[in-house]
Design an enzyme around this catalytic site. Structure first.
Site, mmCIF file in Angstrom:
data_model
loop_
_atom_site.group_PDB
_atom_site.id
_atom_site.type_symbol
_atom_site.label_atom_id
_atom_site.label_comp_id
_atom_site.label_asym_id
_atom_site.label_seq_id
_atom_site.Cartn_x
_atom_site.Cartn_y
_atom_site.Cartn_z
ATOM 1 N N SER A 102 20.952 21.416 -13.137
ATOM 2 C CA SER A 102 20.076 20.300 -13.476
ATOM 3 C C SER A 102 19.610 20.359 -14.922
ATOM 4 O O SER A 102 20.403 20.310 -15.841
ATOM 5 C CB SER A 102 18.904 20.267 -12.495
ATOM 6 O OG SER A 102 18.109 19.128 -12.666
ATOM 7 N N ASP A 239 18.856 13.876 -17.060
ATOM 8 C CA ASP A 239 18.959 15.319 -17.213
ATOM 9 C C ASP A 239 20.404 15.736 -16.984
ATOM 10 O O ASP A 239 21.293 14.895 -16.835
ATOM 11 C CB ASP A 239 17.994 16.040 -16.274
ATOM 12 C CG ASP A 239 18.308 15.804 -14.800
ATOM 13 O OD1 ASP A 239 18.924 14.767 -14.497
ATOM 14 O OD2 ASP A 239 17.941 16.645 -13.963
#
Length: 445
Positions: A102, A239
């Protein structure tokens, strides 16, 4: 050994904590725990990853583990986490696997599993996977082993799906998209362009090592500068695995996840699309969000931090919208998990539909000053039991009264304790948070 699974899969430094051997073993154990081997015909798994260099060897290990368990594997290549979740369902796969850490830096990586339907695994199933690590099993041979093929073209299926969910197009909207040198670097610009936007893209040149490096939703300065320099209407930032989205308005002001959630909640309520006139948020949501929702006649249901807990509350109660301040938003009518690209398309569609700048839409809520300090190098497991910390929190809450609040939370994905304070003024929030952070450093050693 502590529990392998955190709030968002298994994560660690790739090659040290998350090794090829562990990735292979986890995949075998997951195939067994999810019941996709033996007696179920030819089970199918889809595997995707973000562009991290370590994703290449981890993908090979995961594919090997699944195929050796008798599971046919479709390699999706570099795609966002929500794309893997969607394609698990759309392709009727028995299991989905995403390799990503992530928003974490490039040396980290992670493994996340999805069950049939593209659903995140409950804690009990993750515990079962851990329990079955290294167990003896009958290994398929000959025609019973899984087969592997590439399915990179399925990215188009995901983009087409996103576009069908939109309430309207983005014709003429000038957008800067920061793809964090991550998993959305091709699908995000394509989706925005196909929706009709005029798109400038930054953070779209991944080299395996530059993911999230000074860009994306955790570093918004580049996006702010690009929006101001180009005169764009809005900027959006994803992200590394594109399951979250934040925005910047035309003046360079950040629009966070709480504000995006508020904008969409009000719009969906007004159009009758907000199930039970309720939105799900976490304990980290700004008090200003709750005040705005009360004013708009929207009920707020709170959960623990983590989009998995938001999703659980939504599914259990039949709600359609939820999310986090970090930009993880879940639109359950269209996705099974948080989807940054889906969020951005619906946010931008509201800008166009309402013919109002993003700054005006974001004014639906006023953020109270909020300070978050991440304290590293402490024993986060003691945060809930330390009497010194409990006394300090009680004192801080007495100082703040009803106009503020304190939240001490061990991170679920990183070795740190988060100290969050909201107050009437920025100075007071900083002072209280700083004092509490000092107590965390001295008491959790």
């Amino acid at each position: 050994m502590g529990r392998l699974f955190g709030t968002d899969g298994v994560r660690g430094v790739a090659g040290r904590d998350l090794t090829a051997e562990l990735a292979l073993d986890l995949s075998v154990a997951a195939a067994h725990a999810l019941g996709v081997t033996g007696g179920h015909g030819r089970p199918v798994a889809v595997v995707g990853r973000d562009p991290r260099a370590s994703g290449e060897f981890l993908e090979a290990a995961v594919v090997a583990g699944l195929a050796s368990s008798g599971v046919d594997v479709l390699r999706l290549g570099v795609l966002p986490t929500p794309a893997v979740a969607y394609l698990t369902e759309a392709l009727h796969a028995d299991v989905g696997v995403m390799l990503s850490a992530s928003h974490n830096p490039a040396p980290d990586n992670g493994i996340k599993f999805f069950a049939r339907g593209g659903l995140k695994l409950p804690d009990a199933v993750e515990d079962e996977i851990e329990r079955r690590l290294g167990e003896s099993w009958d290994r398929p041979v000959g025609a019973s082993v899984g087969r592997v093929r590439d399915a990179y073209g399925e990215a188009n299926r995901y983009v087409s799906h996103l576009l069908t969910t939109m309430p309207g197009g983005l014709d003429g909207l000038r957008v800067v998209a920061d793809c964090a040198n991550g998993a959305a670097h091709t699908v995000a610009p394509e989706a925005l362009l196909r929706a009709g936007a005029i798109v400038e893209t930054i953070g779209a040149s991944p080299d395996g090592l530059n993911i999230n490096e000074g860009c994306g939703s955790t570093h918004l300065d580049r996006l702010r500068d690009a929006v101001l320099a180009s005169g764009a209407d809005v900027g959006v930032a994803y992200d590394g695995d594109a399951d979250r989205c934040l925005a910047v308005d035309a003046t360079g002001e950040v629009v966070d996840g709480d504000q995006i959630l508020a904008i969409l909640a009000v719009a969906m309520k007004e159009s009758g699309r907000l199930a039970k006139d309720t939105v799900v948020a976490t304990v980290m949501s700004n008090l200003g969000f709750k005040i705005a929702m009360r004013t708009a006649g929207v009920e707020v249901v709170e959960t623990a931090v983590g989009d998995r807990y938001v999703l659980e509350a939504m599914k259990h109660n039949g709600f359609s919208l939820g999310g986090e301040q970090s930009g993880h938003l879940i639109m359950l009518d269209h996705a099974t998990t948080g989807d940054g690209l889906l969020t951005s398309l619906h946010l931008l569609a509201e800008v166009v539909r309402q013919k109002r700048p993003l700054a005006e839409l974001a004014s639906v809520m006023t953020r109270l000053p909020q300070v978050l300090i991440n304290v590293r190098g402490v024993d986060k497991s003691r945060a809930a039991t330390s009497p010194e910390l409990a006394a300090a929190v009680a004192h801080a809450e007495g100082v703040l009264g009803r106009s503020g609040r304190v939240l001490i939370r061990p991170s679920g994905t990183e070795p740190m304790v988060r100290v969050m304070v909201e107050a009437e003024s920025e100075d007071q929030a900083h002072a209280v948070a700083s004092d509490l952070a000092d107590v965390v450093r001295t008491s959790l050693v």
